[in-house]
Scaffold this active site. Sequence first.
Site, PDB file in Angstrom:
ATOM      1  N   PHE A 105       0.846  -1.191   0.000  1.00  0.00           N
ATOM      2  CA  PHE A 105       0.000   0.000   0.000  1.00  0.00           C
ATOM      3  C   PHE A 105       0.879   1.238   0.000  1.00  0.00           C
ATOM      4  CE2 PHE A 105      -2.551  -2.726   3.094  1.00  0.00           C
ATOM      5  CZ  PHE A 105      -3.064  -3.475   2.053  1.00  0.00           C
TER       6      PHE A 105
ATOM      7  N   ASP B  34      -2.777 -16.241  -4.888  1.00  0.00           N
ATOM      8  CA  ASP B  34      -3.207 -16.578  -6.250  1.00  0.00           C
ATOM      9  C   ASP B  34      -4.589 -17.229  -6.240  1.00  0.00           C
ATOM     10  OD1 ASP B  34      -0.713 -15.649  -7.058  1.00  0.00           O
ATOM     11  OD2 ASP B  34       0.198 -17.622  -6.811  1.00  0.00           O
TER      12      ASP B  34
HETATM   13  P1  ATP Z   1       2.090 -12.552  -0.334  1.00  0.00           P
HETATM   14  O1  ATP Z   1       2.088 -12.488  -1.838  1.00  0.00           O
HETATM   15  O2  ATP Z   1       2.565 -11.313   0.370  1.00  0.00           O
HETATM   16  O3  ATP Z   1       2.652 -13.845   0.200  1.00  0.00           O
HETATM   17  P2  ATP Z   1      -0.413 -13.603  -0.521  1.00  0.00           P
HETATM   18  O4  ATP Z   1      -0.569 -13.312  -1.954  1.00  0.00           O
HETATM   19  O5  ATP Z   1      -0.109 -15.008  -0.099  1.00  0.00           O
HETATM   20  O6  ATP Z   1       0.604 -12.597   0.109  1.00  0.00           O
HETATM   21  P3  ATP Z   1      -2.146 -13.279   1.647  1.00  0.00           P
HETATM   22  O7  ATP Z   1      -2.904 -12.051   1.950  1.00  0.00           O
HETATM   23  O8  ATP Z   1      -1.024 -13.679   2.524  1.00  0.00           O
HETATM   24  O9  ATP Z   1      -1.733 -13.162   0.147  1.00  0.00           O
HETATM   25  O10 ATP Z   1      -3.145 -14.497   1.614  1.00  0.00           O
HETATM   26  C1  ATP Z   1      -4.341 -14.466   0.881  1.00  0.00           C
HETATM   27  C2  ATP Z   1      -5.467 -15.021   1.715  1.00  0.00           C
HETATM   28  O11 ATP Z   1      -5.129 -16.340   2.146  1.00  0.00           O
HETATM   29  C3  ATP Z   1      -5.765 -14.252   3.003  1.00  0.00           C
HETATM   30  O12 ATP Z   1      -6.705 -13.224   2.775  1.00  0.00           O
HETATM   31  C4  ATP Z   1      -6.342 -15.340   3.880  1.00  0.00           C
HETATM   32  O13 ATP Z   1      -7.693 -15.555   3.518  1.00  0.00           O
HETATM   33  C5  ATP Z   1      -5.574 -16.569   3.460  1.00  0.00           C
HETATM   34  N1  ATP Z   1      -4.410 -16.821   4.304  1.00  0.00           N
HETATM   35  C6  ATP Z   1      -3.105 -16.779   3.927  1.00  0.00           C
HETATM   36  N2  ATP Z   1      -2.295 -17.098   4.944  1.00  0.00           N
HETATM   37  C7  ATP Z   1      -3.090 -17.373   6.007  1.00  0.00           C
HETATM   38  C8  ATP Z   1      -2.860 -17.780   7.367  1.00  0.00           C
HETATM   39  N3  ATP Z   1      -1.647 -17.987   7.843  1.00  0.00           N
HETATM   40  N4  ATP Z   1      -3.931 -17.978   8.161  1.00  0.00           N
HETATM   41  C9  ATP Z   1      -5.169 -17.789   7.698  1.00  0.00           C
HETATM   42  N5  ATP Z   1      -5.466 -17.391   6.451  1.00  0.00           N
HETATM   43  C10 ATP Z   1      -4.450 -17.199   5.601  1.00  0.00           C
HETATM   44  N1  PLP Z   2       4.671 -17.661  -8.299  1.00  0.00           N
HETATM   45  C1  PLP Z   2       5.819 -18.180  -7.850  1.00  0.00           C
HETATM   46  C2  PLP Z   2       6.782 -18.797  -8.803  1.00  0.00           C
HETATM   47  C3  PLP Z   2       6.100 -18.153  -6.497  1.00  0.00           C
HETATM   48  O1  PLP Z   2       7.269 -18.673  -6.070  1.00  0.00           O
HETATM   49  C4  PLP Z   2       5.157 -17.573  -5.616  1.00  0.00           C
HETATM   50  C5  PLP Z   2       5.456 -17.536  -4.201  1.00  0.00           C
HETATM   51  O2  PLP Z   2       6.514 -17.943  -3.744  1.00  0.00           O
HETATM   52  C6  PLP Z   2       3.964 -17.041  -6.111  1.00  0.00           C
HETATM   53  C7  PLP Z   2       3.772 -17.115  -7.474  1.00  0.00           C
HETATM   54  C8  PLP Z   2       2.888 -16.366  -5.314  1.00  0.00           C
HETATM   55  O3  PLP Z   2       2.449 -16.940  -4.149  1.00  0.00           O
HETATM   56  P1  PLP Z   2       1.330 -16.214  -3.256  1.00  0.00           P
HETATM   57  O4  PLP Z   2       0.011 -16.593  -3.835  1.00  0.00           O
HETATM   58  O5  PLP Z   2       1.526 -16.768  -1.877  1.00  0.00           O
HETATM   59  O6  PLP Z   2       1.539 -14.757  -3.326  1.00  0.00           O
HETATM   60 MG    MG Z   3       0.437 -13.056  -3.576  1.00  0.00          MG
END
Ligand code: ATP
Ligand code: PLP
Ligand code: MG
Length: 311
Positions: free
Chosen positions: A153, A234
């Site tokens: 953000f 994703d």
């Molecule tokens: P980043 O790209 O920074 O890793 P992300 O793309 O994985 O983030 P997050 O917001 O971490 O996105 O996760 C997406 C959704 O997955 C969250 O809104 C939540 O619903 C769920 N989620 C991810 N991790 C957890 C967790 N540890 N506990 C509960 N829910 C989770």
């Molecule tokens: N694509 C690749 C190749 C990755 O390694 C990752 C995370 O490590 C992602 C996409 C995105 O993951 P997320 O959905 O947790 O943001």
């Molecule tokens: Mg992500």
Amino acid sequence: MECRVLSIQSHVVRGYVGNKSATFPLQVLGFEVDSINSVQFSNHTGYGHWKGQVLTAEELNVLYEGIKLNDVNHYDYILTGYSRDTSFLETVVDIIKELKGTNPKLVYVCDPVMGDQGERLFTAQHISVILCYLSDLKNKTFIIMCVITNHFFRILTGRKMHSVEDAIEVMDLLHKMGPETVVLTSTDLPSTRGDQFLVALGSQKIIKPDGTIWTQKICMDIPKVDAVFVGTGDLFAAMLLAWTHHHPKDLKSACEKTVSILHHVIKRTIKYANEMAGPGKRPNAGQLELRMVQSKADIENPAVIVEARVI
Ligand code: ATP
Ligand code: PLP
Ligand code: MG
Ligand code: MG
């Protein structure tokens, strides 16, 4: 009515991120998914090792040209995630512009992959490419954007977020940049339900037939699970696409279903991972791969376990 998605995201041989995380659940929900793999890696980058290839902007263009030559470049949605360089993104933007020409109702779902694992950071440069495009199309399209983490953000809006009021301001700023729907999938904001919950927010701008604008803003407290999951962002973006398709003017319902699917998948995943790891041991990246296939029924018909509050 058939609904076709062009999904430009990572492919992994083992596990579930990018297209591997988006395609199956979208197909289960009846969407046709055409996927272009922006990278082809052995596994996600959170493992000890990973190997593979990256698709260049030129290679992306070649694939698109093929589709176009056969006159099958007609899409209802385009979904993008992890991307490693700006020239690739610029080509994506060119493709979106062309697709928008063939279908003015095209919806762009943008998940700017952010994280703290170095490699996967969207940089300010990446963002400026997308923002230029978004402001180009301002008010002309329905764009969904899922954004994540405070860090992101700050890059996007120059704002820090300390409260729900700040979050509302950030989402309004994001609307001004183009997207009609904005979802902050996780924030560091404290939940009113305690530290076992993470806070997600969303805002949807709806233009009424008389031209007046109405926004629905929602807040969700999501039960935290003590592990780091990959591919969840994703999956979130794909499911938000699906459920906003079914509830185009009801972000509350779309988000409740999306978050509930995530919850069911994560619960199933952590249970399995802990069993695999054995008592007292923390599961590793391989054991924590999302239990996607096993969650088919929950994806098709999610029991809503997280209610969104309208704020
Ligand atoms: P980043 O790209 O920074 O890793 P992300 O793309 O994985 O983030 P997050 O917001 O971490 O996105 O996760 C997406 C959704 O997955 C969250 O809104 C939540 O619903 C769920 N989620 C991810 N991790 C957890 C967790 N540890 N506990 C509960 N829910 C989770
Ligand atoms: N694509 C690749 C190749 C990755 O390694 C990752 C995370 O490590 C992602 C996409 C995105 O993951 P997320 O959905 O947790 O943001
Ligand atoms: Mg992500
Ligand atoms: Mg994550």
